[in-house]
Design an enzyme around this catalytic site. Structure first.
Site, PDB file in Angstrom:
ATOM      1  N   LYS A   1     183.490  -2.039  28.811  1.00 41.75           N
ATOM      2  CA  LYS A   1     182.513  -1.766  29.869  1.00 41.75           C
ATOM      3  C   LYS A   1     181.649  -0.559  29.523  1.00 41.75           C
ATOM      4  CE  LYS A   1     184.132  -0.977  34.150  1.00 41.75           C
ATOM      5  NZ  LYS A   1     183.755   0.319  34.740  1.00 41.75           N
ATOM      6  N   SER A   2     182.265   0.510  29.039  1.00 38.78           N
ATOM      7  CA  SER A   2     181.495   1.728  28.724  1.00 38.78           C
ATOM      8  C   SER A   2     180.449   1.439  27.650  1.00 38.78           C
ATOM      9  CB  SER A   2     182.439   2.823  28.209  1.00 38.78           C
ATOM     10  OG  SER A   2     183.315   3.224  29.227  1.00 38.78           O
TER      11      SER A   2
ATOM     12  N   ARG B   1     176.127   1.271  27.819  1.00 36.02           N
ATOM     13  CA  ARG B   1     175.346   2.109  26.897  1.00 36.02           C
ATOM     14  C   ARG B   1     174.476   1.262  25.973  1.00 36.02           C
ATOM     15  NH1 ARG B   1     179.683   4.758  28.701  1.00 36.02           N
ATOM     16  NH2 ARG B   1     179.843   7.030  28.617  1.00 36.02           N
TER      17      ARG B   1
ATOM     18  N   GLY C   1     179.940   3.659  39.097  1.00 38.26           N
ATOM     19  CA  GLY C   1     179.680   5.090  38.918  1.00 38.26           C
ATOM     20  C   GLY C   1     179.058   5.358  37.558  1.00 38.26           C
TER      21      GLY C   1
ATOM     22  N   ARG D   1     180.977   8.287  46.629  1.00 33.54           N
ATOM     23  CA  ARG D   1     181.348   9.088  45.457  1.00 33.54           C
ATOM     24  C   ARG D   1     180.342  10.217  45.202  1.00 33.54           C
ATOM     25  NH1 ARG D   1     182.983   4.975  40.774  1.00 33.54           N
ATOM     26  NH2 ARG D   1     183.727   6.919  39.848  1.00 33.54           N
TER      27      ARG D   1
ATOM     28  N   SER E   1     184.477  14.712  32.219  1.00 32.01           N
ATOM     29  CA  SER E   1     183.746  13.516  32.651  1.00 32.01           C
ATOM     30  C   SER E   1     182.764  13.055  31.597  1.00 32.01           C
ATOM     31  CB  SER E   1     182.988  13.787  33.957  1.00 32.01           C
ATOM     32  OG  SER E   1     182.126  12.697  34.216  1.00 32.01           O
TER      33      SER E   1
ATOM     34  N   ASP F   1     191.439   5.804  33.239  1.00 28.54           N
ATOM     35  CA  ASP F   1     191.348   4.570  34.032  1.00 28.54           C
ATOM     36  C   ASP F   1     192.657   3.777  34.044  1.00 28.54           C
ATOM     37  OD1 ASP F   1     188.727   5.095  34.663  1.00 28.54           O
ATOM     38  OD2 ASP F   1     187.914   3.942  32.992  1.00 28.54           O
TER      39      ASP F   1
HETATM   40  C1  S3P Z   1     183.233   6.195  31.957  1.00 30.80           C
HETATM   41  C2  S3P Z   1     183.765   7.433  32.183  1.00 30.80           C
HETATM   42  C3  S3P Z   1     184.926   7.679  33.059  1.00 30.80           C
HETATM   43  C4  S3P Z   1     185.657   6.381  33.412  1.00 30.80           C
HETATM   44  C5  S3P Z   1     184.718   5.270  33.753  1.00 30.80           C
HETATM   45  C6  S3P Z   1     183.802   4.977  32.571  1.00 30.80           C
HETATM   46  C7  S3P Z   1     182.092   6.079  31.045  1.00 30.80           C
HETATM   47  O1  S3P Z   1     184.479   8.272  34.252  1.00 30.80           O
HETATM   48  O2  S3P Z   1     186.546   6.602  34.488  1.00 30.80           O
HETATM   49  O3  S3P Z   1     185.432   4.096  34.071  1.00 30.80           O
HETATM   50  O4  S3P Z   1     181.752   4.951  30.627  1.00 30.80           O
HETATM   51  O5  S3P Z   1     181.488   7.118  30.711  1.00 30.80           O
HETATM   52  P1  S3P Z   1     184.307   9.877  34.432  1.00 30.80           P
HETATM   53  O6  S3P Z   1     183.186  10.325  33.589  1.00 30.80           O
HETATM   54  O7  S3P Z   1     184.045  10.063  35.887  1.00 30.80           O
HETATM   55  O8  S3P Z   1     185.634  10.436  34.006  1.00 30.80           O
END
Ligand code: S3P
Length: 449
Positions: free
Chosen positions: A28-29, A33, A101, A129, A174, A326
């Site tokens: 997902k990350s 991106r 988020g 959030r 983060s 996560d």
């Molecule tokens: C993510 C960062 C994390 C993670 C989220 C994905 C990302 O959040 O919990 O599922 O893709 O950068 P935080 O930056 O709030 O720790």
């Protein structure tokens, strides 16, 4: 209550051995991106293995709203025709990031240094959030944010017409905040410096370099110092998205606690900033073989062979928290089937995820007959051993996909069935979860069927 519409109650029952191959979707990350960096590049970025979960689809729609052309050719196979750094157009509509988020924070970052205004919103979970953690550093570039009380969505960002580069020490671990600052730094002249005291997932750094940005990383006494030179011409790339270790965690953990299981989960990213869960499981006595270690799409990956295991509780080292942030919900499920206590410290970031994950897991585990201790920054689970968890409850998922999947995994090995009030958020990150788990032999059903 569901985030996207009607609630979807689901139920998991004690299952026979899980067997076979579990091909989990793309990371997902990296998927978010790939779309964002593709939109900020010149030319056609080709993406394979893109996660087609709702979170990522919402980011694709957002990139279109900012002027990029985003095309789906087939399953996981996409192209992005970018507008270049500084080329974003002002969206005509409110940007709805749904449950994500990561989506909203990264997109706020990449529009904040352009002379455009955009309004962001999301579902009931996302609207709770905190966004101040991103809008505070974006203000240093010259962007202005107008949101609800407590820095909540809906929120309007007025991008800086004349951005200045910044030096920012990220106050909490983060990757979203780090990445938002780096993406904003792309359209600021000169060097933007981001310092993180604890290393978090490094996909933004790897991918920015891959797209041609000048970016250096130095480990110093102050922390990880990341220096980005602004106004690069990003060049379109071909991105092969590896499979998501956070999604793989669900079949892997299910196989560890369901007696007799033996599964293969191929091609899972083993990026060291993401694989803390797997290290922890091995320390607990998990039988996991990391087969065929190799590099795919710039990330280390391996095929995971996972068998049912007798597990023992451990103290999870606090320094590992960011690399498995996560995965604590599903780890707390595994811990319930271990012998002895599992102590998870330094986990307060879990309180500001899609839900307050410490509270959500503690309440659901208690309802299933597991003893739990909870502090602001700590979760302790008292294990009941293999087959020892009573179950027999309905757990609230709070519009949180990982809470939903964690309790369904618990139900596969508990003595009595475990229900969840709403499984619809699973589609945000793991749209094929039900089919994939059914293919392994897991008994998971929609409760109304
Ligand atoms: C993510 C960062 C994390 C993670 C989220 C994905 C990302 O959040 O919990 O599922 O893709 O950068 P935080 O930056 O709030 O720790």
């Amino acid at each position: 209550m569901s985030g996207h519409g009607t609630a979807l109650p689901m139920i998991a029952r004690r299952s026979g051995p899980l067997t076979g191959r579990a091909e989990v979707p793309g990371d997902k990350s990296i998927s978010h991106r790939a779309l964002i960096l593709g939109a900020l590049s010149v030319g056609e970025t080709k993406v394979t293995g893109l996660l087609e979960g709702q979170d990522v689809l919402d980011t694709a729609a957002a990139m279109r709203a900012f002027g990029a052309e985003v095309v789906r050719h087939g399953s996981g196979d996409w192209s992005v025709f970018g507008v270049g750094v500084g080329g974003f157009a002002e969206p005509e509509q409110v940007i709805d990031c749904g449950n994500s988020g990561t989506g909203v924070r990264l997109i706020m970052g990449c529009m904040a240094t352009s002379p455009i205004t955009a309004t962001f919103t999301g579902d009931a979970s996302l609207r709770k959030r905190p966004m101040g953690r991103v809008t505070d550093p974006l203000a240093l570039f010259g962007a202005r944010a107008f949101g609800r009380k407590g820095g909540r969505l809906p929120m309007t960002i007025v991008g800086a017409a004349d951005p200045v580069p910044v030096r920012y020490v990220v106050p909490m671990p983060s990757a979203q905040v780090k990445s938002a600052v780096l993406l904003a730094g792309l359209n600021a002249p000169g060097q933007t410096v981001v310092i993180e005291k604890e290393p978090t997932r490094d996909h933004s750094e790897r991918m920015l370099r891959g797209f041609g940005a000048e970016l250096t990383v130095e480990d110093t006494a102050e922390g990880r110092v990341i220096t980005l030179t602004g106004r690069p011409e990003l060049r379109a790339q071909t991105v092969a998205v590896p499979r998501d270790p956070s999604s793989a965690a669900f079949p892997v953990c299910a196989a560890l606690i369901v007696e007799g299981s033996d599964i293969l989960v191929p091609g899972v990213s083993q990026n060291p900033t993401r694989n803390g869960l797997y290290t922890t499981l091995v320390e607990m006595g998990a039988d996991i073989e990391f087969q065929n270690p190799r590099e795919e799409g710039g990330e280390p990956v391996a095929d995971l062979r996972v068998r049912f295991s007798a597990l023992r509780g451990i103290e999870v080292p606090e320094v590992r928290a960011a690399s498995m942030i996560d995965e604590y919900p599903v780890l707390s499920v595994v811990a319930a089937f271990a012998e002895g206590r599992t102590v998870m410290r330094g986990v307060k970031e879990l309180r500001v995820k899609e839900s307050d994950r410490i509270d959500a897991m503690a309440r659901g585990l208690e309802a299933c007959g597991v003893r739990v201790e909870e502090e602001e920054d700590v979760l302790i689970v008292h294990g009941m051993g293999a087959g020892g968890v009573p179950g027999g409850a309905t757990c609230a998922t709070h519009i949180d996909h990982r809470i939903a999947m964690s309790f369904l995994v618990l139900g596969l090995a508990a003595q009595k069935p475990v229900s969840i009030d709403d499984g619809s958020p699973i589609a945000t990150s793991f749209p094929v979860f039900e089919a994939l788990m059914a293919g392994l032999g897991a008994s998971i059903a929609r409760a109304n069927k």
